[in-house]
Scaffold this motif. Structure first.
Motif, PDB file in Angstrom:
ATOM      1  N   TYR A   1       3.600 -12.431  -1.789  1.00 56.40           N
ATOM      2  CA  TYR A   1       3.445 -10.980  -1.847  1.00 56.40           C
ATOM      3  C   TYR A   1       4.689 -10.266  -2.373  1.00 56.40           C
ATOM      4  O   TYR A   1       4.603  -9.445  -3.300  1.00 56.40           O
ATOM      5  CB  TYR A   1       3.103 -10.453  -0.453  1.00 56.40           C
TER       6      TYR A   1
ATOM      7  N   ASN B   1      -5.921  -9.742   1.670  1.00 51.72           N
ATOM      8  CA  ASN B   1      -6.147 -11.096   1.186  1.00 51.72           C
ATOM      9  C   ASN B   1      -6.502 -12.055   2.331  1.00 51.72           C
ATOM     10  O   ASN B   1      -6.716 -13.241   2.102  1.00 51.72           O
ATOM     11  CB  ASN B   1      -4.893 -11.595   0.462  1.00 51.72           C
TER      12      ASN B   1
ATOM     13  N   SER C   1      -4.248  -6.956  -3.641  1.00 53.23           N
ATOM     14  CA  SER C   1      -3.697  -7.878  -2.635  1.00 53.23           C
ATOM     15  C   SER C   1      -3.115  -9.118  -3.280  1.00 53.23           C
ATOM     16  O   SER C   1      -3.520  -9.525  -4.387  1.00 53.23           O
ATOM     17  CB  SER C   1      -4.788  -8.285  -1.643  1.00 53.23           C
TER      18      SER C   1
ATOM     19  N   TRP D   1      -1.023  -7.345   1.718  1.00 52.98           N
ATOM     20  CA  TRP D   1      -1.335  -8.769   1.853  1.00 52.98           C
ATOM     21  C   TRP D   1      -2.517  -8.979   2.801  1.00 52.98           C
ATOM     22  O   TRP D   1      -3.246  -9.956   2.687  1.00 52.98           O
ATOM     23  CB  TRP D   1      -0.118  -9.557   2.346  1.00 52.98           C
TER      24      TRP D   1
END
Length: 435
Positions: free
Chosen positions: A93, A60, A87, A57
């Motif tokens: 996520y 991102n 990502s 994550w």
């Protein structure tokens, strides 16, 4: 079908799938293998491939991405391999990852919040890293964050905790010369700080449902284990005592209504709170948004006060691990994970750019880390005794936290008595676990 305590319905609910079409349901149908069979669960790819995916994550996030891309680029150059960066936003996520993982679309290394490790491990897709972990030189606390059901499914990347941060300037102004060590001393300190006036909230504790899981370390402080084996202990005398005390603080205006982590950071940043709960990264986040440029120097990690002198201070473990998916690129991804989490130069540079404490003994001793007094003290005072939540092993963890939070809030606003609320909370948690 039930997989190590997670029902199909519970998994769907946890991963936010709800009424998705058959494609989504079918993807999670691949969740059946037990983690004990993870050595054979594979995506069928070449385990010796030097190319693999890395899913995180943090890739991102604008602030985090450059540091991770640098690690990936250095690895690709040194190993002559290709790492495909994948990502998803943090809030999406887990659901995205599990859908892809269940459908065999996720390979290589995956970044996991430690609170998610158990749920993902139960899908039966992760490699056992027990033979690799000893090479990293990780701290004992860090290693445990990557363990589920007795197996090492994650290599600890950054290990910290959620604890109490104190404002030394406000404490000094109130005549408090040392951090309160017991609950009684803490309460006395809060009353002294309230006496300063000026709209100060002595303890910016969580009182909104979204963050009221912060009550768990206080329940443990009062002696509630949350779970004893398979039995939920919320509802016992200790949990009632903890919530009764929290209500007392609320009624005395030593804590405030409708406060979450963001509100607490804002109050602390404005010099309107002497204590609040946060992760180790809280110093950087809160100081950055404060107009007081001297605030960072006043922020101090504080051991959570104990009920009786000699008790172990309670804190919730916090951090991330890198796990490996069985199958394509497994071997190279494992080496990448070991390098990223334990190579001294890599972890040192990553700390410099992100202020996330490394998980190795050597990393913590590195001058770049050791000279950061706040991080060093946090590790020694708070992370040292931090533990994970016993509810992390369940797919219904988020619902469990919300169920308890709602009952605690009902007490705070006067809609329920502590004993009744905790009895109901315990019953709701027990019912959720059985799903």
């Amino acid at each position: 079908m039930t997989t190590s305590g997670i029902s199909r319905r519970g998994a769907l609910r946890m991963f936010g799938i709800g009424a998705l079409g058959m494609a989504g349901v079918g993807a999670l149908g691949a969740c059946a293998p037990s983690p004990s069979n993870s050595g054979s669960a594979s995506n069928g790819g070449d385990t010796k491939s030097k190319d693999f995916d890395f899913t995180s994550w943090s890739l991102n996030e604008e602030a985090a991405r450059p540091a991770i891309e640098k690690i990936i680029a250095a690895w690709e150059k040194a190993e002559k391999s290709k790492v495909r960066a994948v990502s998803y936003p943090y809030n999406e996520y887990l659901s995205q990852l599990t859908l892809k993982l269940g459908g065999g679309e996720t390979t290589g290394a995956i970044h996991l919040d430690i609170a998610w490790l158990a749920a993902v491990a139960q899908m039966g897709k992760l490699a056992d890293l027990g033979s690799v972990a000893p090479k990293g030189g990780y701290t004992d606390v860090a290693l445990k964050s990557g363990v589920y059901d007795g197996k090492q499914y994650g290599l600890p990347w950054n290990t910290g905790s959620i604890g109490v941060i104190a404002n030394s300037k406000l404490l000094a102004k109130a005549g408090i010369k040392k951090h309160p060590a017991t609950v009684e001393e803490f309460e006395d300190a809060l009353r002294a700080i309230k006496g300063l006036g000026g709209g100060v909230v002595p303890y910016a504790a969580a009182t909104k449902v979204a963050q009221l899981k912060d009550i768990f370390p206080w329940m443990q402080t009062f002696g509630c284990t949350l779970m004893d084996g398979e039995k939920v202990t919320i509802g016992d005398d200790a949990s009632v005592d903890a919530v009764t005390w929290y209500k007392k603080l609320h009624d005395a205006k030593l804590i405030a209504a409708d406060v979450d982590r963001f509100d607490a950071r804002a109050l602390f940043g404005q010099g309107k709170a002497a204590f609040y709960d946060d992760a180790v990264i809280g110093k950087g986040v809160t100081a950055a948004q404060s107009k007081d440029k001297t605030l960072a120097d006043a922020m101090q990690p504080m051991m959570r006060p104990v009920l009786r002198s000699g008790d172990t201070p309670q804190a919730l473990l916090w951090g991330g691990v890198i796990a490996i998916v069985n199958g394509k690129g497994q071997d190279a991804a494992t080496e990448f994970a070991l390098h990223t989490t334990s190579d001294l130069a890599t972890t040192s540079e990553y700390f410099t750019s992100r202020a996330l404490p490394p998980s190795t003994t050597a990393g913590l001793a590195d001058p770049k880390v050791a000279q950061d007094t706040f991080t060093t003290e946090w590790t020694e005072k708070i992370t040292k005794t931090a533990t994970g939540s016993p509810f992390w092993q369940f797919a219904q963890n988020a619902q469990i936290e919300e169920a308890v939070a709602k009952q605690v809030q009902a007490v705070l606003v006067g809609k329920s008595k502590p004993k009744d609320a905790m009895k109901k909370a315990g019953e709701e948690v027990a019912a959720l676990i059985k799903r």
